[in-house]
Design a protein around this motif. Sequence first.
Motif, PDB file in Angstrom:
ATOM      1  N   TYR A   1      79.475 -11.436   8.023  1.00 42.54           N
ATOM      2  CA  TYR A   1      79.481 -10.152   8.110  1.00 42.54           C
ATOM      3  C   TYR A   1      79.617  -9.506   9.498  1.00 42.54           C
ATOM      4  O   TYR A   1      80.235  -8.325   9.758  1.00 42.54           O
ATOM      5  CB  TYR A   1      78.358  -9.183   7.212  1.00 42.54           C
ATOM      6  CG  TYR A   1      78.455  -9.548   5.846  1.00 42.54           C
ATOM      7  CD1 TYR A   1      77.582 -10.682   5.091  1.00 42.54           C
ATOM      8  CD2 TYR A   1      79.299  -9.020   4.880  1.00 42.54           C
ATOM      9  CE1 TYR A   1      77.719 -10.902   3.709  1.00 42.54           C
ATOM     10  CE2 TYR A   1      79.353  -9.326   3.455  1.00 42.54           C
ATOM     11  CZ  TYR A   1      78.598 -10.186   3.140  1.00 42.54           C
ATOM     12  OH  TYR A   1      78.641 -10.421   1.634  1.00 42.54           O
ATOM     13  N   LYS A   2      78.509 -10.120  10.375  1.00 44.36           N
ATOM     14  CA  LYS A   2      78.548  -9.784  11.748  1.00 44.36           C
ATOM     15  C   LYS A   2      79.863 -10.156  12.692  1.00 44.36           C
ATOM     16  O   LYS A   2      80.306  -9.349  13.161  1.00 44.36           O
ATOM     17  CB  LYS A   2      77.321 -10.319  12.347  1.00 44.36           C
ATOM     18  CG  LYS A   2      77.161 -10.076  13.830  1.00 44.36           C
ATOM     19  CD  LYS A   2      75.772 -10.319  14.227  1.00 44.36           C
ATOM     20  CE  LYS A   2      75.646  -9.976  15.871  1.00 44.36           C
ATOM     21  NZ  LYS A   2      74.146 -10.622  16.179  1.00 44.36           N
ATOM     22  N   VAL A   3      80.376 -11.056  12.221  1.00 44.83           N
ATOM     23  CA  VAL A   3      81.683 -11.682  12.717  1.00 44.83           C
ATOM     24  C   VAL A   3      82.815 -10.784  12.614  1.00 44.83           C
ATOM     25  O   VAL A   3      83.530 -10.092  13.548  1.00 44.83           O
ATOM     26  CB  VAL A   3      82.209 -13.032  12.213  1.00 44.83           C
ATOM     27  CG1 VAL A   3      83.596 -13.281  12.762  1.00 44.83           C
ATOM     28  CG2 VAL A   3      81.162 -13.899  12.602  1.00 44.83           C
ATOM     29  N   LEU A   4      82.824 -10.043  11.319  1.00 46.14           N
ATOM     30  CA  LEU A   4      84.098  -8.958  10.850  1.00 46.14           C
ATOM     31  C   LEU A   4      83.382  -7.685  11.277  1.00 46.14           C
ATOM     32  O   LEU A   4      84.323  -6.680  11.256  1.00 46.14           O
ATOM     33  CB  LEU A   4      84.429  -9.125   9.516  1.00 46.14           C
ATOM     34  CG  LEU A   4      85.056 -10.372   8.974  1.00 46.14           C
ATOM     35  CD1 LEU A   4      85.357 -10.376   7.564  1.00 46.14           C
ATOM     36  CD2 LEU A   4      86.290 -10.723   9.969  1.00 46.14           C
ATOM     37  N   GLY A   5      82.180  -7.490  11.588  1.00 49.71           N
ATOM     38  CA  GLY A   5      81.545  -6.181  12.043  1.00 49.71           C
ATOM     39  C   GLY A   5      81.657  -5.090  10.725  1.00 49.71           C
ATOM     40  O   GLY A   5      81.733  -4.001  10.892  1.00 49.71           O
ATOM     41  N   VAL A   6      81.419  -5.704   9.547  1.00 49.50           N
ATOM     42  CA  VAL A   6      81.231  -4.732   8.371  1.00 49.50           C
ATOM     43  C   VAL A   6      79.871  -4.944   7.771  1.00 49.50           C
ATOM     44  O   VAL A   6      79.175  -6.074   8.048  1.00 49.50           O
ATOM     45  CB  VAL A   6      82.344  -5.244   7.520  1.00 49.50           C
ATOM     46  CG1 VAL A   6      83.855  -5.266   7.770  1.00 49.50           C
ATOM     47  CG2 VAL A   6      81.828  -6.698   6.953  1.00 49.50           C
ATOM     48  N   PRO A   7      79.117  -4.116   6.921  1.00 41.41           N
ATOM     49  CA  PRO A   7      77.949  -4.055   6.547  1.00 41.41           C
ATOM     50  C   PRO A   7      78.024  -5.258   5.223  1.00 41.41           C
ATOM     51  O   PRO A   7      79.124  -5.445   4.752  1.00 41.41           O
ATOM     52  CB  PRO A   7      77.710  -2.678   5.847  1.00 41.41           C
ATOM     53  CG  PRO A   7      79.136  -2.129   5.566  1.00 41.41           C
ATOM     54  CD  PRO A   7      79.924  -2.675   6.910  1.00 41.41           C
ATOM     55  N   LYS A   8      76.895  -5.674   4.694  1.00 40.35           N
ATOM     56  CA  LYS A   8      76.805  -6.442   3.569  1.00 40.35           C
ATOM     57  C   LYS A   8      77.355  -6.069   2.474  1.00 40.35           C
ATOM     58  O   LYS A   8      77.940  -6.555   1.612  1.00 40.35           O
ATOM     59  CB  LYS A   8      75.413  -7.108   3.510  1.00 40.35           C
ATOM     60  CG  LYS A   8      74.964  -7.873   4.875  1.00 40.35           C
ATOM     61  CD  LYS A   8      73.446  -8.520   4.367  1.00 40.35           C
ATOM     62  CE  LYS A   8      73.485  -9.420   5.820  1.00 40.35           C
ATOM     63  NZ  LYS A   8      71.784  -9.980   5.588  1.00 40.35           N
TER      64      LYS A   8
END
Length: 392
Positions: free
Chosen positions: A12-19
């Motif tokens: 999720y952090k890699v794509l910069g999106v919330p869980k």
Amino acid sequence: MSTKDFVEKDYYKVLGVPKDATEAEIKKAYRKLAREFHPDANKGDASAEERFKEISEANDILGDAKKRKEYDEARALFGNGGFRPGPGGGGQFNFDLGDLFGGTQPGGAAGGFGGGGLGDVFGGLFNRGGPGPGTRTQPRRGQDIESEVTLSFTEAVDGATVPLRMSSQAPCKACSGTGDKNGTPRVCPTCVGTGQVSRGSGGGFSLTDPCADCKGRGLIAETPCEVCKGSGRAKSSRTMQVRIPAGVSDSQRIRLRGKGAPGERGGPAGDLYVVVHVGSHPVFGRKGDNLTVTVPVTIAEAALGADIKVPTLNGPPVTLKLPPGTPSGRTMRARGKGAVRKDGTRGDLLVTVEVTVPASLSDKAREALEMYRDATESEDPRAVLFESAKGA
């Protein structure tokens, strides 16, 4: 996918999106990052290439509803504080591991990646007994190889393609890598073809080690090959052209992925590590990305100032303006005439001036110097030393 990926990587952090991101949000974030870090848009940028791989890997997991569900379950179980004991304490689990790891899902569908459940991902972590009779021998990664190459000073600065002869272990040609003279090895009964055996470590867990009976191959030769003695591997020599990047420094270790020894049973090749040795140059030296050169000048040039020509490495000379009163040892800079940096730009050429004293003089030169001496007789360049010595 390895256990470490599930436990440590935050896709999720890699794509910069919330869980709790929707499928559309994940797709939008992936497309934006993929365009930004695509290798075609960042030619020669190794960091962008690695970032693109991470983004693609994250999208492969989060963009698939089934894989995303299993990833979230694995992160919840292992990602924050390890395994959670049940109410009974003692580190025991309060749910059926067989249902979560390697069991079947409702409707008879096998759970997990590739139909094997999370048990395939965390294979060998839990002591669930040996593999079944249908287990196939596992692919093995090839060994890493280390070699050395010696470059001239100029080749190191500009880059070079050099032939490199290497010896490594490769599948034996006599037995086609089977280790058996007749090409019909049998599956190792000890590890049932996995090449690994489990040993208990307490607490319901087990650790895996290479099988001693088959040396980790998963196969045993009934009639050992006379060339490889049943190992399936034999010494192989090959010559390949290796590109050494521009700007490499002495003793630098370069990693070439996938250029090492071939793998077994479809496994990936190992990596090649090349240690570079760089020869010296009769004129130029090197300090990081900058080249260095010492240029002799006459007493008159240093005292009166002059335009002096300075050689460059593999290029036309440059002209530097020497200001009047230039002392010996002063360093001047010719920008862009140094070694190639990683980003393709060049460092500078550092020019150190050295005032030379002639070993012999003509009559005319001697007369001129004597006149200069007489004209500056009242000036004592060492007077400041005596003054400083008295005050110390």
